[in-house]
Design an enzyme around this catalytic site. Sequence first.
Site, PDB file in Angstrom:
ATOM      1  CE  LYS A 129       4.537  -7.715  10.784  1.00 49.22           C
ATOM      2  NZ  LYS A 129       4.029  -6.570  11.568  1.00 49.22           N
ATOM      3  CG  ASP A 169       1.920  -5.743   8.735  1.00 48.31           C
ATOM      4  OD1 ASP A 169       2.190  -5.055   9.730  1.00 48.31           O
ATOM      5  OD2 ASP A 169       2.467  -5.547   7.628  1.00 48.31           O
ATOM      6  CG  ASN A 244      -6.246  -1.032  10.313  1.00 45.87           C
ATOM      7  OD1 ASN A 244      -5.354  -0.846  11.134  1.00 45.87           O
ATOM      8  ND2 ASN A 244      -7.508  -1.184  10.670  1.00 45.87           N
TER       9      ASN A 244
HETATM   10  P1  NDP Z   1      -3.310  -2.135   4.723  1.00 45.96           P
HETATM   11  O1  NDP Z   1      -3.110  -3.322   3.877  1.00 45.96           O
HETATM   12  O2  NDP Z   1      -4.615  -1.910   5.390  1.00 45.96           O
HETATM   13  O3  NDP Z   1      -2.965  -0.806   3.922  1.00 45.96           O
HETATM   14  C1  NDP Z   1      -1.715  -0.616   3.348  1.00 45.96           C
HETATM   15  C2  NDP Z   1      -1.701   0.732   2.641  1.00 45.96           C
HETATM   16  O4  NDP Z   1      -0.353   1.051   2.295  1.00 45.96           O
HETATM   17  C3  NDP Z   1      -2.479   0.728   1.339  1.00 45.96           C
HETATM   18  O5  NDP Z   1      -2.972   2.009   1.089  1.00 45.96           O
HETATM   19  C4  NDP Z   1      -1.408   0.332   0.322  1.00 45.96           C
HETATM   20  O6  NDP Z   1      -1.692   0.760  -0.990  1.00 45.96           O
HETATM   21  C5  NDP Z   1      -0.198   1.039   0.858  1.00 45.96           C
HETATM   22  N1  NDP Z   1       1.004   0.254   0.507  1.00 45.96           N
HETATM   23  C6  NDP Z   1       1.326  -0.975   0.965  1.00 45.96           C
HETATM   24  N2  NDP Z   1       2.452  -1.429   0.416  1.00 45.96           N
HETATM   25  C7  NDP Z   1       2.867  -0.462  -0.410  1.00 45.96           C
HETATM   26  C8  NDP Z   1       3.981  -0.335  -1.263  1.00 45.96           C
HETATM   27  N3  NDP Z   1       4.911  -1.316  -1.369  1.00 45.96           N
HETATM   28  N4  NDP Z   1       4.080   0.816  -1.955  1.00 45.96           N
HETATM   29  C9  NDP Z   1       3.150   1.803  -1.829  1.00 45.96           C
HETATM   30  N5  NDP Z   1       2.073   1.726  -1.036  1.00 45.96           N
HETATM   31  C10 NDP Z   1       1.926   0.616  -0.347  1.00 45.96           C
HETATM   32  O7  NDP Z   1      -2.127  -2.218   5.812  1.00 45.96           O
HETATM   33  P2  NDP Z   1      -2.005  -1.485   7.219  1.00 45.96           P
HETATM   34  O8  NDP Z   1      -2.663  -0.153   7.172  1.00 45.96           O
HETATM   35  O9  NDP Z   1      -2.367  -2.436   8.259  1.00 45.96           O
HETATM   36  O10 NDP Z   1      -0.413  -1.288   7.312  1.00 45.96           O
HETATM   37  C11 NDP Z   1       0.246  -0.101   6.893  1.00 45.96           C
HETATM   38  C12 NDP Z   1       1.580  -0.003   7.604  1.00 45.96           C
HETATM   39  O11 NDP Z   1       1.363   0.044   9.020  1.00 45.96           O
HETATM   40  C13 NDP Z   1       2.547  -1.170   7.379  1.00 45.96           C
HETATM   41  O12 NDP Z   1       3.858  -0.669   7.392  1.00 45.96           O
HETATM   42  C14 NDP Z   1       2.333  -2.038   8.601  1.00 45.96           C
HETATM   43  O13 NDP Z   1       3.441  -2.847   8.876  1.00 45.96           O
HETATM   44  C15 NDP Z   1       2.132  -0.968   9.656  1.00 45.96           C
HETATM   45  N6  NDP Z   1       1.473  -1.376  10.890  1.00 45.96           N
HETATM   46  C16 NDP Z   1       0.239  -1.963  10.873  1.00 45.96           C
HETATM   47  C17 NDP Z   1      -0.391  -2.298  12.056  1.00 45.96           C
HETATM   48  C18 NDP Z   1      -1.760  -2.867  12.088  1.00 45.96           C
HETATM   49  O14 NDP Z   1      -2.252  -3.073  13.192  1.00 45.96           O
HETATM   50  N7  NDP Z   1      -2.420  -3.103  10.970  1.00 45.96           N
HETATM   51  C19 NDP Z   1       0.273  -2.093  13.356  1.00 45.96           C
HETATM   52  C20 NDP Z   1       1.537  -1.393  13.261  1.00 45.96           C
HETATM   53  C21 NDP Z   1       2.087  -1.077  12.065  1.00 45.96           C
HETATM   54  P3  NDP Z   1      -2.119  -0.321  -2.116  1.00 45.96           P
HETATM   55  O15 NDP Z   1      -3.520  -0.714  -1.781  1.00 45.96           O
HETATM   56  O16 NDP Z   1      -1.985   0.406  -3.396  1.00 45.96           O
HETATM   57  O17 NDP Z   1      -1.145  -1.464  -1.985  1.00 45.96           O
HETATM   58  O1  2IT Z   2       3.414  -4.107  13.110  1.00 47.75           O
HETATM   59  C1  2IT Z   2       2.598  -4.374  14.014  1.00 47.75           C
HETATM   60  O2  2IT Z   2       2.779  -4.023  15.178  1.00 47.75           O
HETATM   61  C2  2IT Z   2       1.376  -5.097  13.640  1.00 47.75           C
HETATM   62  N1  2IT Z   2       1.174  -5.384  12.471  1.00 47.75           N
HETATM   63  C3  2IT Z   2       0.394  -5.516  14.692  1.00 47.75           C
HETATM   64  C4  2IT Z   2       0.821  -6.788  15.362  1.00 47.75           C
HETATM   65  C5  2IT Z   2      -0.170  -7.384  16.318  1.00 47.75           C
HETATM   66  O3  2IT Z   2       0.141  -8.494  16.785  1.00 47.75           O
HETATM   67  O4  2IT Z   2      -1.204  -6.810  16.605  1.00 47.75           O
END
Ligand code: NDP
Ligand code: 2IT
Length: 448
Positions: A129, A169, A244
Site C-alpha cells: 500500500k 484508493d 468510488n
Molecule cells: P474516494 O476518495 O472515492 O471516496 C472516499 C469517500 O469517503 C468520500 O465520500 C470521503 O468524503 C469519505 N471519507 C474519506 N476519508 C474520510 C474521513 N477521514 N472521514 C470521513 N469521510 C471520509 O475513495 P474510495 O471510495 O476509493 O475509498 C473508500 C474506502 O474504500 C476506503 O476505506 C478505501 O480504502 C476502501 N477501498 C477502496 C477500493 C477501491 O478500489 N477504490 C478497494 C477496496 C477498499 P470527503 O470527500 O468528505 O473526504
Molecule cells: O484497498 C484496496 O483493496 C484497494 N484500494 C484496491 C487495490 C488495488 O490494487 O486495486
Amino acid sequence: MPQFNEKLSEIYEEVLKRNAGEGEFHQAVHEVLESLGPVLAKRPEFVHGKIIQRICEPERQIIFRVPWLDDKGDVQINRGFRVEFNSSLGPYKGGLRFHPSVNLGIIKFLGFEQIFKNSLTGMPIGGGKGGSDFDPKGRSENEIMRFCQSFMTELYRHLGEYTDVPAGDIGVGGREIGFLFGQYKRITNRYESGVLTGKGLSWGGSLVRTEATGYGCAYFVREMLKTRKDSIEGKTCVVSGSGNVAIYTIEKITELGGTCVACSDSNGVIYDGKGLDLDLIKKIKEVDRGRIAEYAEHHKHAKYIAGGNIWEIPCEVALPSATQNELNGKDARALVKNGCIAVGEGANMPTTPEGVKVFQESGVAYGPSKAANAGGVATSALEMQQNASRDSWSFEFTEQKLEQIMMGIHQACYETSEEYGAPGNYVMGANITGFMKVANAMVAHGLI
Ligand code: NDP
Ligand code: 2IT
C-alpha cells in the site's frame, strides 16, 4: 470471541514495541492474530519458522519527499509512502491513498490487510500500500498533475509489473492514475501497462474496475444473506461515503432489489426516503467533483444533515464505505436496535473492534473488509491478466469473473469458519483462509 494464547500475546507485544504509536496497524494485527490460535496449534512449523513475526514485518518500507509547485508558484512539500509488505504470492499489489490523515501507521495497516485480502482473491498478487499526506481537496487539476508527477519521479524506481503494482484508493481515481502512468512512461521510456491498475479504458484499463469494489461488496452481502435463506430484495440500506466504493455499492444493491436511503461525505449525511438518485450522485461526485450537500438542492424532499451520524438512520443492511474506524460500538448498537441484520464493509477496517464485537454478539451477518471489499483488487488482477495477454474483455465477461471470485471468497470464508467451529464468523474465516496460503508459500520459499 477467540482469545490470544501465550505465544500470540508475546508476538503482539513485540509488534507494539517495534511499531510504537501506529494505532491502526496495531488494531489490524490484533484482529488477525485473534483468529490464528487454532492454526498455530495445528501447524507447529509456522511457530518454528516465525511466520507470523515475519508477516508482521514489511519486506520494504519507502518514505520519500514530494516537492511540488502550487498554482501561486509557492513550494509545497508532502511525504510519500510505499510499504511493500509481502510478495510470497505475487508482486506487491495495493492502492495509493492521498489524504491529509495519511501516515506510516495507516499505510502499514492498509498494507497488512492487503496481504490477506489479496490471498483471498485467489489471484497471484502480494500485498502493499502507499500514498501521501497530500490533500487533493481544493487543488486545481494542474496542481494534482504536478503532485502526481513529482510523486512518481521517486516512486517509479520501486515499481514494475513483476515488482510492485499500485492502484487507486481514497483521493486517487482514474485521473490520478493517468498522471502517474504518464510520468512512469516518460521516465522509463516503457509502455508497461501492467505497472498500474485502474487505468483508462483506451490505454490498458479494464472494464468493471471502476465498479468492482462496490459491486463485489454487494455480491458478498447477497451471499451472506443467502446462507440465511434471505436476500437483498426489499431491504432498506445505508451506505456511508459517496466516493468510488459507495457509488457502485449503491448501484449494485439497487440492481439486486435493495433501496439505499442514505449516503454521506466528511461534512454530512444525505437522507432520501424515496431511494437515492444515483445519476445525480454520479454527476455531483464524478463529473463536478462537488460535495454531497448539493443533492438536497436538486431534490427538495431529501434531507441534508450537516455533521450528522449516518448510523443513526434505521436500515436492515449497513455498508460502511468511507474510511477506517468510522463505525464504533455505539453506532453498532444503534444499528442493531434499529433492525440491522447485515453489514458489508466496502471501506478498509471501518468498524472499531468494539463495533465488530457488537455485530457478532447480536448475530448480524458481518462481512469484514478484507473479504467484502476484495472485488476491487481482484479486478485489478484481472486488469493485469488482460495487460499481460494484450487483450481486453467485455463488461459481461469481466463482471461474471468478479461475481465468481466474490462467491468463491464467501464460500471459502464460510467453510473455514465451519471447519474451525465458528460457522458464520467471517472474521475468522477470512483471516485463516487468507493467512494459510501466504504462510504455506513463505514456508516453501525458505527463510527470506
Ligand atoms: P474516494 O476518495 O472515492 O471516496 C472516499 C469517500 O469517503 C468520500 O465520500 C470521503 O468524503 C469519505 N471519507 C474519506 N476519508 C474520510 C474521513 N477521514 N472521514 C470521513 N469521510 C471520509 O475513495 P474510495 O471510495 O476509493 O475509498 C473508500 C474506502 O474504500 C476506503 O476505506 C478505501 O480504502 C476502501 N477501498 C477502496 C477500493 C477501491 O478500489 N477504490 C478497494 C477496496 C477498499 P470527503 O470527500 O468528505 O473526504
Ligand atoms: O484497498 C484496496 O483493496 C484497494 N484500494 C484496491 C487495490 C488495488 O490494487 O486495486
